[in-house]
Design a protein around this motif. Structure first.
Motif, PDB file in Angstrom:
ATOM      1  N   ASP A 255       0.811  -1.222   0.000  1.00 56.19           N
ATOM      2  CA  ASP A 255       0.000   0.000   0.000  1.00 56.19           C
ATOM      3  C   ASP A 255       0.841   1.268   0.000  1.00 56.19           C
ATOM      4  N   GLY A 256       2.141   1.128  -0.292  1.00 55.09           N
ATOM      5  CA  GLY A 256       2.973   2.310  -0.519  1.00 55.09           C
ATOM      6  C   GLY A 256       3.708   2.862   0.677  1.00 55.09           C
ATOM      7  N   HIS A 257       3.671   2.185   1.815  1.00 56.76           N
ATOM      8  CA  HIS A 257       4.419   2.660   2.984  1.00 56.76           C
ATOM      9  C   HIS A 257       5.918   2.461   2.743  1.00 56.76           C
ATOM     10  N   ALA A 258       6.686   3.538   2.795  1.00 58.95           N
ATOM     11  CA  ALA A 258       8.115   3.484   2.475  1.00 58.95           C
ATOM     12  C   ALA A 258       8.905   2.788   3.575  1.00 58.95           C
ATOM     13  N   VAL A 259       9.789   1.875   3.163  1.00 60.07           N
ATOM     14  CA  VAL A 259      10.731   1.202   4.053  1.00 60.07           C
ATOM     15  C   VAL A 259      12.088   1.228   3.360  1.00 60.07           C
ATOM     16  N   ALA A 260      12.987   2.063   3.823  1.00 58.68           N
ATOM     17  CA  ALA A 260      14.294   2.182   3.174  1.00 58.68           C
ATOM     18  C   ALA A 260      15.047   0.858   3.275  1.00 58.68           C
ATOM     19  N   LEU A 261      15.495   0.353   2.142  1.00 58.85           N
ATOM     20  CA  LEU A 261      16.254  -0.901   2.095  1.00 58.85           C
ATOM     21  C   LEU A 261      17.716  -0.558   1.820  1.00 58.85           C
ATOM     22  N   LEU A 262      18.534  -0.747   2.834  1.00 60.04           N
ATOM     23  CA  LEU A 262      19.920  -0.300   2.830  1.00 60.04           C
ATOM     24  C   LEU A 262      20.863  -1.491   2.902  1.00 60.04           C
ATOM     25  N   ALA A 263      22.149  -1.229   2.738  1.00 58.09           N
ATOM     26  CA  ALA A 263      23.146  -2.301   2.735  1.00 58.09           C
ATOM     27  C   ALA A 263      24.090  -2.175   3.920  1.00 58.09           C
ATOM     28  N   ASN A 264      24.524  -3.324   4.422  1.00 63.38           N
ATOM     29  CA  ASN A 264      25.622  -3.391   5.397  1.00 63.38           C
ATOM     30  C   ASN A 264      26.914  -3.623   4.625  1.00 63.38           C
ATOM     31  N   ILE A 265      27.952  -2.858   4.908  1.00 67.96           N
ATOM     32  CA  ILE A 265      29.235  -3.082   4.256  1.00 67.96           C
ATOM     33  C   ILE A 265      30.349  -3.034   5.293  1.00 67.96           C
ATOM     34  N   GLY A 266      31.397  -3.817   5.037  1.00 66.23           N
ATOM     35  CA  GLY A 266      32.481  -3.926   5.995  1.00 66.23           C
ATOM     36  C   GLY A 266      33.765  -3.255   5.581  1.00 66.23           C
ATOM     37  N   ASN A 267      33.857  -2.799   4.335  1.00 64.27           N
ATOM     38  CA  ASN A 267      35.035  -2.071   3.871  1.00 64.27           C
ATOM     39  C   ASN A 267      34.691  -1.385   2.554  1.00 64.27           C
ATOM     40  N   PRO A 268      35.536  -0.494   2.068  1.00 61.23           N
ATOM     41  CA  PRO A 268      35.211   0.249   0.850  1.00 61.23           C
ATOM     42  C   PRO A 268      34.930  -0.627  -0.364  1.00 61.23           C
ATOM     43  N   ASP A 269      35.544  -1.820  -0.440  1.00 57.31           N
ATOM     44  CA  ASP A 269      35.303  -2.693  -1.585  1.00 57.31           C
ATOM     45  C   ASP A 269      33.844  -3.112  -1.679  1.00 57.31           C
ATOM     46  N   GLY A 270      33.150  -3.133  -0.549  1.00 59.75           N
ATOM     47  CA  GLY A 270      31.752  -3.542  -0.554  1.00 59.75           C
ATOM     48  C   GLY A 270      30.801  -2.467  -1.038  1.00 59.75           C
ATOM     49  N   ALA A 271      31.274  -1.238  -1.157  1.00 65.24           N
ATOM     50  CA  ALA A 271      30.385  -0.135  -1.538  1.00 65.24           C
ATOM     51  C   ALA A 271      29.858  -0.292  -2.962  1.00 65.24           C
ATOM     52  N   ASP A 272      30.719  -0.628  -3.907  1.00 68.84           N
ATOM     53  CA  ASP A 272      30.272  -0.775  -5.290  1.00 68.84           C
ATOM     54  C   ASP A 272      29.270  -1.908  -5.440  1.00 68.84           C
ATOM     55  N   ALA A 273      29.532  -3.032  -4.741  1.00 67.95           N
ATOM     56  CA  ALA A 273      28.606  -4.165  -4.804  1.00 67.95           C
ATOM     57  C   ALA A 273      27.250  -3.774  -4.243  1.00 67.95           C
ATOM     58  N   ALA A 274      27.237  -3.002  -3.174  1.00 72.82           N
ATOM     59  CA  ALA A 274      25.978  -2.560  -2.579  1.00 72.82           C
ATOM     60  C   ALA A 274      25.225  -1.627  -3.525  1.00 72.82           C
ATOM     61  N   ALA A 275      25.958  -0.718  -4.159  1.00 71.23           N
ATOM     62  CA  ALA A 275      25.322   0.205  -5.100  1.00 71.23           C
ATOM     63  C   ALA A 275      24.749  -0.545  -6.298  1.00 71.23           C
ATOM     64  N   GLN A 276      25.500  -1.523  -6.805  1.00 66.77           N
ATOM     65  CA  GLN A 276      25.036  -2.307  -7.949  1.00 66.77           C
ATOM     66  C   GLN A 276      23.824  -3.160  -7.591  1.00 66.77           C
ATOM     67  N   ALA A 277      23.707  -3.537  -6.311  1.00 67.82           N
ATOM     68  CA  ALA A 277      22.561  -4.332  -5.870  1.00 67.82           C
ATOM     69  C   ALA A 277      21.316  -3.483  -5.677  1.00 67.82           C
TER      70      ALA A 277
END
Length: 557
Positions: A255-277
Motif C-alpha cells: 500500500d505504498g508505505h516506504a521502508v528504506a532498504l539499505l546495505a551493510n558493508i564492511g570495507n570500501p570494496d563492498g560499496a560498489d557491490a551494494a550500489a550495484q545491488a
C-alpha cells in the motif's frame, strides 16, 4: 517415507543435490620424544614462519572477496599470528622440547578453551583459533590444509560447522546449500551464507548421519532437510525461481508505505557491490577494517581516504557510519585490555573512548572531513550505548566536529527499554539484532545447543524491538535494523509492523526482502507483528508468520 531433519533456517532458498561432507580435520600430532636442544631454536622459528604464512594466505583470500567475507577473513588472519598463540607454542618448543606441530596444537587448544569459556562473541574466536591451528600444523607437516571438498557436480555441503575462512570463499555455483549440525543463526557461517546467497540451515539434528553422495532436498526458508526425497520433491526443489539480482524500486509495502532498504558493508570494496545491488544507501558501514591488524590507530588522513571511497559510491544517499566497535571478539591493542575476565560484558564499542577519547575524536574528525568532500547524506552512530549520559557525550562530540546526524546502536536490553530517553538526545537509532538477541537471551550464538534461543524470532526480542520503536516514536525519531534479522524476508515484514523505518542487510538479500514487502500492506505487517509477539516460542512465531505470507512459497523463500 522421506525422513525430514529440522534445524535453524538462516538463509532462504531451495535445492536438491547430493551430499558432500567436509574433509576430515587435520589430525592431532602425536607426542614425540623431546627435541634436542640444538634443534629447538629452528623449530620455534618454523612456527613463527608458518603462522605468518597462514596470515598471508588468509589476507590474500580476504583481498579476493569483499564486504562481510573480507572483514571476517581479515579478523581471522590476525588470530594466526596472535601473540598468545605463537608465544605459547614457541615456549613449548624451547622450554619443553615439543615438536613444533604438537606445540601449536597444545597452545591453540588451551587458547580456544579459554575463549570458549568466556562465552558471548569471544566464543566465536575459539572456532577461528582451531581453524588457524589446523592451517599452521598443515604447513609445518606438509599435509593438505582444511578446505571445502571439490566435486564434478554441484552439491550440498554438510559439516559440523565451517570455519569463517572456508565459508567466505565458497562458490555458490558449486555449493548449492549448507547444512551444519553446529553453529547458530547469527554465527559467522550463517552471516556469510546469507551474504553469498547460499541456502543454509544450522544446528540440524541428524546432520552428522548424512553421508557422501546421499541426495537431500534443502529448504533454507523452513529449516527442513528431506533425506532421499522422492522424484516429485526433487523436481519441485530443483525449479529455478529467480529473484531479480538487484533491487529495482525503493522499498515499500503493497500500500505504498516506504521502508528504506539499505546495505551493510564492511570495507570500501563492498560499496560498489551494494550500489550495484540497488541499495538505497548504507545502513551500517563498519569501520573496524581501518583498525584491525595494527598496533596503533590509523591516522586521520588514512581514515579520510578510506571513508571517502564509500561516500563517493552513494551521492545524495544516506550512509550511516558506525564508529569503532572494538572489544569482545575484536580486541585491539591500543584500545582494549588483554586481561578482561568477560570481554563480551566489558569495555567494548563506545566504552573504549572512556580511556582513549583521542581515538574517537580522530575518527569523528576523519568522518567530518570525508563528509565535507562528498555528496552523501552522512549519519554517524556509536555502538554499545547504554545510558543517556553516554548518548549525550557522543552527540556532543559529533556536534563539535560539525556532524548533525548523531545516532546510537541499540544492542542491549537497557537501551531498548529506555529508548524514550536516549532518543530525546540522539537523532536516530539502529538496532543490532545479533547482540540484542545474545544479551536478551543470555545465549552464545555459536552454540548449536542454544540455537533455538539465539534467534531474533524470540518473542522477548521482538518485545524489546517494539519498546525501542515506541520510545523513539515519542520524539519522531526513526529506528532501523542493521542486524541479520533484516535479511529474513518474513521477519522483515514483522519488523516493519513493529515500527522499524529502515532495514539494512547484506546486498544479496535486498531483492528478496523488497519482493516480499511489496506483497503485504502495512496493516498486515502490524498484524504479523502481533502474531509473532503473541507466540509462545520463536519456532511458533516464525511458523505462524510464514503461514500468513503466501509469497514466501511462490518465491521459494
Amino acid at each position: 517415507m522421506t525422513q525430514v531433519l529440522r534445524g535453524v533456517a538462516v538463509s532462504a532458498g531451495r535445492c536438491a543435490a547430493p551430499v558432500a561432507r567436509m574433509a576430515a580435520a587435520v589430525a592431532e600430532p602425536a607426542p614425540a620424544p623431546a627435541l634436542d636442544e640444538s634443534k629447538r631454536e629452528a623449530a620455534a622459528a618454523a612456527i613463527v614462519a608458518a603462522s605468518q604464512q597462514v596470515q598471508q594466505d588468509l589476507l590474500a583470500a580476504a583481498a579476493s572477496v569483499s564486504g562481510t567475507a573480507a572483514e571476517i577473513l581479515t579478523v581471522t588472519s590476525t588470530m594466526a599470528t596472535d601473540p598468545a598463540l605463537v608465544s605459547s607454542a614457541t615456549t613449548k618448543v624451547t622450554d619443553d622440547g615439543e615438536s613444533p606441530e604438537r606445540a601449536v596444537w597444545l597452545a591453540a587448544d588451551a587458547l580456544a578453551e579459554q575463549l570458549a569459556a568466556l562465552g558471548g562473541n569471544l566464543a566465536e574466536r575459539a572456532t577461528d583459533v582451531r581453524d588457524v591451528r589446523s592451517r599452521i600444523v598443515a604447513h609445518l607437516t606438509g599435509v593438505p590444509g582444511p578446505g571445502v571438498p571439490r566435486r564434478d557436480e554441484p552439491f550440498v555441503l554438510v559439516a559440523e560447522d565451517l570455519a569463517p575462512a572456508d565459508t567466505a570463499t565458497l562458490d555458490p555455483a558449486s555449493v548449492l546449500a549448507i547444512v551444519t549440525s553446529g553453529g547458530g543463526p547469527t554465527s559467522h557461517t550463517s552471516i556469510l551464507a546469507r551474504s553469498l546467497g547460499i541456502p543454509c540451515i544450522v544446528a540440524t539434528i541428524g546432520a552428522d548421519d548424512l553421508v557422501d553422495g546421499q541426495v537431500i532436498a534443502v529448504d533454507g526458508g523452513s529449516g527442513e532437510v528431506h533425506v532421499e526425497p522422492d522424484a516429485e520433491l526433487i523436481e519441485r526443489f530443483s525449479l529455478e525461481i529467480s529473484l531479480p539480482e538487484a533491487l529495482t524500486e525503493p522499498g515499500r509495502t503493497k500500500d505504498g508505505h516506504a521502508v528504506a532498504l539499505l546495505a551493510n558493508i564492511g570495507n570500501p570494496d563492498g560499496a560498489d557491490a551494494a550500489a550495484q545491488a540497488g541499495a538505497e544507501g548504507v545502513g551500517l558501514f563498519r569501520t573496524e577494517f581501518c583498525f584491525l591488524g595494527r598496533e596503533t590507530a590509523p591516522s586521520v588522513e588514512e581514515q579520510v581516504a578510506q571513508y571517502g571511497k564509500v561516500l563517493e559510491a552513494f551521492p545524495g544517499k544516506k550512509v550511516v557510519i558506525r564508529t569503532l566497535d572494538a572489544g569482545a571478539d575484536k580486541p585491539l591493542p591500543f584500545v582494549t585490555a588483554d586481561d578482561e575476565p568477560n570481554p563480551a560484558l566489558g569495555v567494548r564499542g563506545l566504552r573504549t573512548s572512556w580511556d582513549r577519547p583521542d581515538v574517537l575524536e580522530d575518527q569523528l574528525q576523519a568522518i567530518a572531513q570525508a563528509a565535507k568532500a562528498a555528496e552523501a547524506d552522512v549519519h554517524v552512530m556509536a555502538p554499545m550505548v547504554a545510558t543517556v549520559a553516554e548518548t549525550e557525550t557522543f552527540v556532543d562530540a559529533c556536534a563539535r566536529h560539525g556532524i548533525g546526524q548523531a545516532g546510537i546502536m541499540i544492542e542491549i536490553p537497557a537501551s531498548a527499554l529506555r529508548a524514550r530517553d536516549l532518543l530525546k538526545v540522539a537523532s536516530f537509532a539502529s538496532i543490532g539484532t545479533n547482540d540484542l538477541t545474545q544479551y536478551a537471551m543470555a545465549s552464545d550464538r555459536e552454540l548449536a545447543s542454544l540455537a533455538s534461543l539465539s534467534t531474533p524470532w524470540q518473542p522477548a526480542v521482538l518485545d524489546l524491538i517494539a519498546a525501542a520503536c515506541d520510545g523513539a516514536a515519542r520524539h519522531g525519531r526513526p529506528v532501523g535494523v542493521c542486524g541479520e534479522a533484516a535479511a529474513d524476508p518474513a521477519l522483515a515484514a514483522v519488523l516493519v509492523g513493529l515500527g522499524v523505518a529502515s532495514l539494512s542487510m547484506t546486498p544479496r538479500s535486498l531483492p528478496a526482502v523488497g519482493a516480499i514487502l511489496a506483497t503485504v500492506e502495512l496493516d498486515e505487517c502490524r498484524a504479523l507483528a502481533e502474531v509473532a509477539r503473541d507466540a509462545s516460542s520463536a519456532d511458533e512465531a516464525r511458523a505462524a508468520v510464514r503461514d500468513r505470507i503466501p509469497a514466501l512459497e511462490e518465491w521459494a523463500l
